[in-house]
Design a protein around this motif. Structure first.
Motif, short mmCIF file in Angstrom:
data_model
loop_
_atom_site.label_atom_id
_atom_site.label_comp_id
_atom_site.label_asym_id
_atom_site.label_seq_id
_atom_site.Cartn_x
_atom_site.Cartn_y
_atom_site.Cartn_z
N MET A 1 0.84 -1.19 0.00
CA MET A 1 0.00 0.00 0.00
C MET A 1 0.87 1.24 0.00
N ARG A 2 0.49 2.22 -0.80
CA ARG A 2 1.20 3.48 -0.89
C ARG A 2 0.23 4.59 -0.49
N LEU A 3 0.54 5.26 0.63
CA LEU A 3 -0.38 6.21 1.25
C LEU A 3 0.12 7.65 1.06
N PHE A 4 -0.78 8.51 0.56
CA PHE A 4 -0.52 9.95 0.49
C PHE A 4 -1.46 10.65 1.45
N ILE A 5 -0.92 11.54 2.30
CA ILE A 5 -1.72 12.28 3.29
C ILE A 5 -1.55 13.77 3.07
N ASP A 6 -2.66 14.47 2.97
CA ASP A 6 -2.67 15.93 2.90
C ASP A 6 -3.40 16.42 4.15
N CYS A 7 -2.65 17.04 5.08
CA CYS A 7 -3.26 17.44 6.34
C CYS A 7 -2.44 18.52 7.01
N ASN A 8 -3.06 19.17 7.98
CA ASN A 8 -2.38 20.10 8.87
C ASN A 8 -2.10 19.33 10.16
N CYS A 9 -1.07 18.47 10.14
CA CYS A 9 -0.82 17.56 11.25
C CYS A 9 0.67 17.23 11.32
N ASP A 10 1.06 16.45 12.31
CA ASP A 10 2.44 16.03 12.50
C ASP A 10 2.73 14.84 11.59
N ARG A 11 3.19 15.11 10.39
CA ARG A 11 3.39 14.04 9.40
C ARG A 11 4.48 13.06 9.82
N ASN A 12 5.53 13.57 10.46
CA ASN A 12 6.59 12.66 10.90
C ASN A 12 6.06 11.64 11.90
N TYR A 13 5.20 12.10 12.81
CA TYR A 13 4.62 11.18 13.79
C TYR A 13 3.72 10.14 13.11
N VAL A 14 2.96 10.58 12.12
CA VAL A 14 2.09 9.65 11.39
C VAL A 14 2.93 8.58 10.69
#
Length: 383
Positions: A1-14
């Motif tokens: 699975m290849r996941l792309f996330i667009d958010c105002n969040c802590d991406r490193n933690y995710v």
């Protein structure tokens, strides 16, 4: 699975907490796309909408999950809760992937017991209060500035009602020295504002706004107003996280008691005015649009008017390339509060008084391009 996330969040933690997928930086490379939209909620926290979109071999799998936070939650609690929701939303994709047989799960005792519906008594009756204060001091060889601000805010939000009351005090003192001359500026502003808004239907709302203020910068010894308003949203309010097109009409009365006699030889006056606001907000995978247009005028003198336009557009052009445009334009023909006489050099240098103008204009553009490895999930925050 290849996941792309667009958010105002802590991406490193995710990325750290969800290591069983490849986190990619461009949505065209992903077969699972996650767009997280957020907006302030009635508790003083935020409501997040997690919009999952499958692509390629997961095209048929779509879904939405909501997540609500409170102002008492720490940033760590918020990000842990958000990650838990992301994992929950990814579960249906995992079941269709090669990892399906690697999944282990358990249900705790609460899941096996009967859930009892219990009424929760709220001693605050949905009221949220905030007290704040801020002070700033800056000093240079020829300039000293000191400013402080204190305030109180209260909100009560239910499905049908929104009640607000705000108090604020701001004072700023500046000293500027040039050619052995010292210029001093003292600005004082305090205000009280309140509003009551009622939800009528899934599209209509009505309310009333009132307040009073004192502002030396705008030459207002006492400014009071009361304005009923009505609002219509083309889209249902439940879709506000993704899109809204709102029309709001206000009509009311305000009274000005001036510090100095104005350019129209007035020491005080009362005015009937009205305004129309149009606000568009659209959040989509390709980017975001926000536009607000407001027109206002005096009812007895349409030559006294103001038009305000602000727009912001963020667009993902193609792989790795994003562009942001924003601008504002304001036509100003309603400055009845300007004091008579010419502005002194002290007023201009220290911005002690509002200066006459016909318009304001601003524009910003930004561009970013990211390239390189698209599959690096390693977290390394060392020096």
């Amino acid at each position: 699975m290849r996941l792309f996330i667009d958010c105002n969040c802590d991406r490193n933690y995710v990325r750290q907490e969800i290591p069983f997928v490849d986190h990619v930086r461009d949505q065209s490379l992903a077969n699972v796309q996650l767009f997280i939209y957020d907006v302030g909620n009635g508790s003083g926290g935020r409501t997040y909408l997690l919009d999952f979109k499958g692509a390629q071999n997961y095209t048929e799998i779509q879904g939405e999950i909501s997540y609500e936070t409170t102002p008492n939650m720490t940033p760590d609690e918020i990000r842990k809760g958000l990650v838990a929701k992301i994992k929950l939303g990814l579960l249906k994709y995992l079941l269709e992937s090669d990892l399906a047989y690697e999944i282990t799960y358990s249900i705790n005792s609460k899941g096996n017991s009967t859930i009892e519906q219990m009424s929760v008594e709220d001693p605050w009756n949905n009221w949220i209060f905030e007290i704040y204060g801020e002070a700033e001091l800056s000093k240079e060889s020829s300039r000293n500035e000191f400013e402080y601000e204190v305030g109180f805010e209260s909100d009560r939000v239910t499905e049908k009602w929104r009640i607000r009351a705000d108090l604020e005090l701001n004072q700023a003192t500046s000293k500027f020295e040039q050619n052995n001359e010292t210029f001093t500026s003292d600005r004082l502003r305090y205000s009280a504002d309140g509003s009551i808004v009622r939800s009528l239907t899934d599209h209509w709302s009505a309310g009333i706004f009132a307040g009073a203020r004192h502002n030396t910068f705008t030459n207002q010894n006492l400014f009071t107003y009361i304005r009923p308003a009505i609002e219509y949203n083309i889209f249902p309010y439940r879709e506000v996280l993704q899109r809204e097109l709102v029309f709001a009409y206000r009509i009311g009365y305000f009274y000005n008691n001036y510090i100095d006699t104005t350019i129209f030889e007035k020491d005080s006056e009362g005015v009937l005015d009205h305004s129309l606001d149009v606000q568009l907000r659209y959040r989509q995978p390709w980017g975001n649009i926000f536009t607000r247009l407001r027109g206002s005028t005096f009812i007895k003198d349409f030559n006294k008017n103001r038009i305000q336009l602000f727009s912001r557009l963020s667009v993902r052009i193609f792989k790795g390339l994003g562009v942001t445009f924003s601008g504002n334009f304001e036509v100003i023909r309603d400055q009845i509060n300007l004091p008579a006489g010419d502005a002194s050099i002290e007023d201009v240098l220290l911005q002690q008084k509002q200066i006459a103008t016909d318009f304001e204009l601003g524009f910003r553009v930004g561009i970013s391009y990211t390239f390189g490895s698209a599959f690096n999930n390693i977290i390394n925050n060392r020096l």
